[in-house]
Design an enzyme around this catalytic site. Structure first.
Site, PDB file in Angstrom:
ATOM      1  N   GLY A   9      43.396  44.841  39.897  1.00  0.00           N
ATOM      2  CA  GLY A   9      42.676  44.322  41.072  1.00  0.00           C
ATOM      3  C   GLY A   9      43.514  44.466  42.328  1.00  0.00           C
ATOM      4  O   GLY A   9      44.330  43.593  42.632  1.00  0.00           O
ATOM      5  N   GLY A  10      43.298  45.572  43.048  1.00  0.00           N
ATOM      6  CA  GLY A  10      44.063  45.798  44.291  1.00  0.00           C
ATOM      7  C   GLY A  10      43.338  45.230  45.496  1.00  0.00           C
ATOM      8  O   GLY A  10      43.421  45.776  46.595  1.00  0.00           O
ATOM      9  N   ASN A  12      41.998  41.578  47.798  1.00  0.00           N
ATOM     10  CA  ASN A  12      42.658  40.688  48.751  1.00  0.00           C
ATOM     11  C   ASN A  12      43.809  39.910  48.150  1.00  0.00           C
ATOM     12  O   ASN A  12      44.934  39.947  48.636  1.00  0.00           O
ATOM     13  CB  ASN A  12      41.623  39.705  49.317  1.00  0.00           C
ATOM     14  N   ILE A  13      43.528  39.163  47.065  1.00  0.00           N
ATOM     15  CA  ILE A  13      44.588  38.314  46.513  1.00  0.00           C
ATOM     16  C   ILE A  13      45.608  39.170  45.750  1.00  0.00           C
ATOM     17  O   ILE A  13      46.787  38.841  45.688  1.00  0.00           O
ATOM     18  CB  ILE A  13      43.991  37.181  45.623  1.00  0.00           C
ATOM     19  N   GLY A  14      45.131  40.284  45.199  1.00  0.00           N
ATOM     20  CA  GLY A  14      46.050  41.185  44.490  1.00  0.00           C
ATOM     21  C   GLY A  14      47.121  41.732  45.414  1.00  0.00           C
ATOM     22  O   GLY A  14      48.322  41.603  45.154  1.00  0.00           O
ATOM     23  N   ARG A  15      46.695  42.322  46.519  1.00  0.00           N
ATOM     24  CA  ARG A  15      47.671  42.898  47.459  1.00  0.00           C
ATOM     25  C   ARG A  15      48.374  41.815  48.259  1.00  0.00           C
ATOM     26  O   ARG A  15      49.560  41.892  48.544  1.00  0.00           O
ATOM     27  CB  ARG A  15      46.984  43.849  48.449  1.00  0.00           C
ATOM     28  N   LYS A 213      43.552  21.659  42.112  1.00  0.00           N
ATOM     29  CA  LYS A 213      43.308  22.791  43.020  1.00  0.00           C
ATOM     30  C   LYS A 213      41.820  23.125  43.092  1.00  0.00           C
ATOM     31  O   LYS A 213      41.217  23.156  44.159  1.00  0.00           O
ATOM     32  CB  LYS A 213      44.119  23.998  42.530  1.00  0.00           C
TER      33      LYS A 213
HETATM   34  N1  LIG Z   1      40.736  35.545  48.154  1.00  0.00           N
HETATM   35  C1  LIG Z   1      41.218  34.342  47.895  1.00  0.00           C
HETATM   36  O1  LIG Z   1      41.398  33.501  48.795  1.00  0.00           O
HETATM   37  C2  LIG Z   1      41.600  33.957  46.483  1.00  0.00           C
HETATM   38  C3  LIG Z   1      42.565  32.962  46.299  1.00  0.00           C
HETATM   39  C4  LIG Z   1      42.909  32.575  45.005  1.00  0.00           C
HETATM   40  C5  LIG Z   1      42.312  33.192  43.922  1.00  0.00           C
HETATM   41  N2  LIG Z   1      41.370  34.162  44.131  1.00  0.00           N
HETATM   42  C6  LIG Z   1      40.774  34.750  42.951  1.00  0.00           C
HETATM   43  O2  LIG Z   1      41.263  36.086  42.791  1.00  0.00           O
HETATM   44  C7  LIG Z   1      40.251  36.900  42.207  1.00  0.00           C
HETATM   45  C8  LIG Z   1      40.014  38.107  43.110  1.00  0.00           C
HETATM   46  O3  LIG Z   1      39.576  37.660  44.373  1.00  0.00           O
HETATM   47  P1  LIG Z   1      39.724  38.545  45.681  1.00  0.00           P
HETATM   48  O4  LIG Z   1      39.358  37.672  46.818  1.00  0.00           O
HETATM   49  O5  LIG Z   1      41.025  39.251  45.700  1.00  0.00           O
HETATM   50  O6  LIG Z   1      38.539  39.597  45.425  1.00  0.00           O
HETATM   51  P2  LIG Z   1      38.472  41.127  45.859  1.00  0.00           P
HETATM   52  O7  LIG Z   1      37.062  41.529  45.688  1.00  0.00           O
HETATM   53  O8  LIG Z   1      39.121  41.324  47.180  1.00  0.00           O
HETATM   54  O9  LIG Z   1      39.373  41.882  44.775  1.00  0.00           O
HETATM   55  C9  LIG Z   1      38.960  42.152  43.476  1.00  0.00           C
HETATM   56  C10 LIG Z   1      39.437  43.548  43.112  1.00  0.00           C
HETATM   57  O10 LIG Z   1      39.193  43.765  41.728  1.00  0.00           O
HETATM   58  C11 LIG Z   1      38.796  45.114  41.589  1.00  0.00           C
HETATM   59  N3  LIG Z   1      38.119  45.333  40.312  1.00  0.00           N
HETATM   60  C12 LIG Z   1      36.815  45.102  39.995  1.00  0.00           C
HETATM   61  N4  LIG Z   1      36.573  45.492  38.722  1.00  0.00           N
HETATM   62  C13 LIG Z   1      37.745  45.976  38.238  1.00  0.00           C
HETATM   63  C14 LIG Z   1      38.129  46.527  36.987  1.00  0.00           C
HETATM   64  N5  LIG Z   1      37.267  46.665  35.979  1.00  0.00           N
HETATM   65  N6  LIG Z   1      39.416  46.927  36.830  1.00  0.00           N
HETATM   66  C15 LIG Z   1      40.309  46.803  37.844  1.00  0.00           C
HETATM   67  N7  LIG Z   1      39.994  46.286  39.059  1.00  0.00           N
HETATM   68  C16 LIG Z   1      38.727  45.873  39.242  1.00  0.00           C
HETATM   69  C17 LIG Z   1      37.893  45.337  42.792  1.00  0.00           C
HETATM   70  O11 LIG Z   1      37.674  46.721  43.030  1.00  0.00           O
HETATM   71  C18 LIG Z   1      38.696  44.659  43.872  1.00  0.00           C
HETATM   72  O12 LIG Z   1      39.624  45.538  44.464  1.00  0.00           O
HETATM   73  C19 LIG Z   1      39.037  35.995  42.033  1.00  0.00           C
HETATM   74  O13 LIG Z   1      39.050  35.426  40.741  1.00  0.00           O
HETATM   75  C20 LIG Z   1      39.261  34.916  43.054  1.00  0.00           C
HETATM   76  O14 LIG Z   1      38.605  33.719  42.731  1.00  0.00           O
HETATM   77  C21 LIG Z   1      41.015  34.563  45.391  1.00  0.00           C
HETATM   78  O1  LIG Z   2      37.253  33.110  44.886  1.00  0.00           O
HETATM   79  P1  LIG Z   2      36.057  32.222  44.594  1.00  0.00           P
HETATM   80  O2  LIG Z   2      34.778  32.962  44.774  1.00  0.00           O
HETATM   81  O3  LIG Z   2      36.175  31.514  43.293  1.00  0.00           O
HETATM   82  O4  LIG Z   2      36.089  31.084  45.708  1.00  0.00           O
HETATM   83  C1  LIG Z   2      36.068  31.425  47.080  1.00  0.00           C
HETATM   84  C2  LIG Z   2      37.210  30.738  47.819  1.00  0.00           C
HETATM   85  O5  LIG Z   2      37.028  29.340  47.755  1.00  0.00           O
HETATM   86  C3  LIG Z   2      38.567  31.093  47.200  1.00  0.00           C
HETATM   87  O6  LIG Z   2      38.749  32.470  47.102  1.00  0.00           O
HETATM   88  C4  LIG Z   2      39.705  30.454  48.005  1.00  0.00           C
HETATM   89  O7  LIG Z   2      39.926  31.174  49.186  1.00  0.00           O
HETATM   90  C5  LIG Z   2      40.970  30.399  47.190  1.00  0.00           C
HETATM   91  O8  LIG Z   2      40.743  29.813  45.946  1.00  0.00           O
HETATM   92  C6  LIG Z   2      42.091  29.680  47.897  1.00  0.00           C
HETATM   93  O9  LIG Z   2      43.156  29.551  47.024  1.00  0.00           O
END
Ligand SMILES: NC(=O)c1ccc[n+]([C@@H]2O[C@H](COP(=O)([O-])OP(=O)(O)OC[C@H]3O[C@@H](n4cnc5c(N)ncnc54)[C@H](O)[C@@H]3O)[C@@H](O)[C@H]2O)c1
Ligand SMILES: O=P(O)(O)OC[C@@H](O)[C@@H](O)[C@H](O)[C@H](O)CO
Length: 389
Positions: A9-10, A12-15, A213
């Site tokens: 998962g590259g 938002n949270i990945g990178r 959390k």
């Molecule tokens: N954004 C936040 O604030 C945040 C904070 C904490 C936790 N999270 C959690 O992190 C996870 C990802 O959230 P995000 O915001 O980074 O989403 P995102 O959509 O930005 O990133 C998800 C990535 O996963 C990739 N992906 C999808 N299917 C895939 C597969 N089969 N193999 C490899 N990669 C695949 C997508 O192409 C995408 O790049 C979620 O579970 C989210 O709840 C997000």
């Molecule tokens: O990623 P979700 O869809 O489970 O929830 C959306 C946001 O609440 C979440 O991504 C927050 O930004 C994150 O959990 C903060 O740590």
């Protein structure tokens, strides 16, 4: 020897979080994704930037020492990388875990290194790594399953950092809040010991951390998103400026705080300080976090162990107040047919067809209260063709 982490998962949270801290801990990070544009951008660059934005200004870190592989087109390469890696992490979304499990299972199966692989799922869910572990078990030969524990260890985590959707012209760079918390359980690593990642807060028992959390950050975030979307707000910060929505968020957090204090023995004052920090974080105007991103996947968010039904059910079991949480459930049910969100389209269909939604047991003390809320939203949809408020 150089340490290697494979991160699925590259996005938002990945990178913007996981890779940043793996990099800081000295790991080479191999990103795995299925999106051609993300993979080629990572393959064509040597670095990207993570910028923390807050009232205090901006601070930028440069991330280097990474590679990227598309698992859709180069599955064998991914399997080989996993077979020699130290750590596997993922941040792909809870619904995607079943799709990444087969390739991880194959990589684990061919490992011959003496130290087991550390697997840590970084998703917003309770027991994310355990869920992934279950899918990996399903994809492992029954004879090989007996010795899987020698090749891989699985630890649950709680991960917290707000990473909004990024501007279309930002490329790989990520703008992100300064605050972060990454908590991982230690027990699964036993005598092998956990990996050396200084950003991680290692704990014996994860449940208080993940529930605190999910039921504070994510419950309040989603409440602001659903009420905000309904009121025509664009961002969470904008929603939090609205005194009515802010009041509702406070009411909801009062209910979840009462559960956290009662269940986990966290001092009321400590929980209040935590709540104050969260209110400040989600109100951060510098993040430009859309109500659509935060409200995404409403059916997942209405799940049995999730941010609304999870705490409301536990409060109902304790005979404690949960009415504000039901208000959030109602607003989540109204998050229908939102462009780009498949679950919001499916939700509209399910509400028309009366299919089961939350997984709540019929005998549960919360059941009839949730049925009332669903009925209310459904009847308005039937009367007017769409929800009235
Ligand atoms: N954004 C936040 O604030 C945040 C904070 C904490 C936790 N999270 C959690 O992190 C996870 C990802 O959230 P995000 O915001 O980074 O989403 P995102 O959509 O930005 O990133 C998800 C990535 O996963 C990739 N992906 C999808 N299917 C895939 C597969 N089969 N193999 C490899 N990669 C695949 C997508 O192409 C995408 O790049 C979620 O579970 C989210 O709840 C997000
Ligand atoms: O990623 P979700 O869809 O489970 O929830 C959306 C946001 O609440 C979440 O991504 C927050 O930004 C994150 O959990 C903060 O740590």
């Amino acid at each position: 020897m150089a340490k290697k982490a494979i991160h699925f998962g590259g996005g938002n949270i990945g990178r913007g979080f996981v890779a940043e801290f793996l990099h800081a801990a000295g790991y080479e990070v191999v990103f795995i994704d299925v999106m051609d544009n993300i993979i080629s951008a990572l393959q064509d660059s040597k670095s990207y930037q993570v910028t923390e934005v807050s009232e205090a200004g901006e601070a930028t870190k440069t991330i280097t020492n990474y590679r990227a592989i598309n698992s859709k087109t180069h599955e064998q390469d991914v399997i080989q990388e996993i077979s020699t890696a130290d750590v596997v992490t993922c941040a792909v979304g809870p619904n995607i875990l079943k799709f990444i499990a087969p390739v991880i299972a194959k990589g684990i199966d061919i490992r011959s290194t003496p130290k087991p692989l550390a697997v840590i799922a970084c998703e917003n869910m309770i027991g994310g790594t355990s869920t992934l572990h279950g899918f990996i078990n399903d994809n492992t030969d029954s004879e090989r399953l007996k010795t899987l524990g020698e090749r891989a260890q699985f630890a649950n985590s709680a991960i917290d950092r707000i990473v909004p959707a990024q501007a279309p012209d930002s490329g790989l760079n990520v703008r992100i809040e300064k605050f972060y918390e990454w908590v991982v359980e230690t027990a699964p690593f036993g005598s092998v010991g956990h990996p050396d990642i200084p950003a991680i807060h290692w704990v014996d028992h994860l449940e208080p951390y993940i529930e605190r959390k999910l039921f504070t950050v994510n419950t309040s975030h989603a409440t602001a998103a659903y009420y905000g979307k309904h009121a025509g707000k664009k961002t969470i910060a904008e929603a939090m400026k609205d005194s009515y929505i802010r009041g509702v968020v406070h009411d909801v957090l009062e209910e979840t705080a009462s559960l956290i204090v009662d269940k986990h023995g966290i001092a009321a004052q400590e929980q209040q300080e935590y709540v104050d920090t969260i209110i400040q974080r989600i109100s951060n105007p510098y993040l430009e976090d859309s109500v659509e991103r935060v409200g995404r996947a409403p059916m997942r968010k209405l799940g049995r162990k999730e941010r609304f039904i999870g705490p409301a059910a536990q409060l109902a079991e304790r005979g404690m107040k949960y009415e504000a949480l039901l208000g959030s459930v109602e607003m989540a049910l109204r998050f229908q047919n939102v462009e780009g969100d498949d679950e919001s389209v499916a939700l509209a269909k399910i509400l028309k067809e009366n299919s089961p939604l939350t997984g709540l047991e019929r005998t549960h003390p919360l059941f009839s209260a949730v049925v009332k809320v669903v009925d209310q939203v459904q009847s308005e949809a039937k009367e007017t063709g769409q929800p009235r408020i």
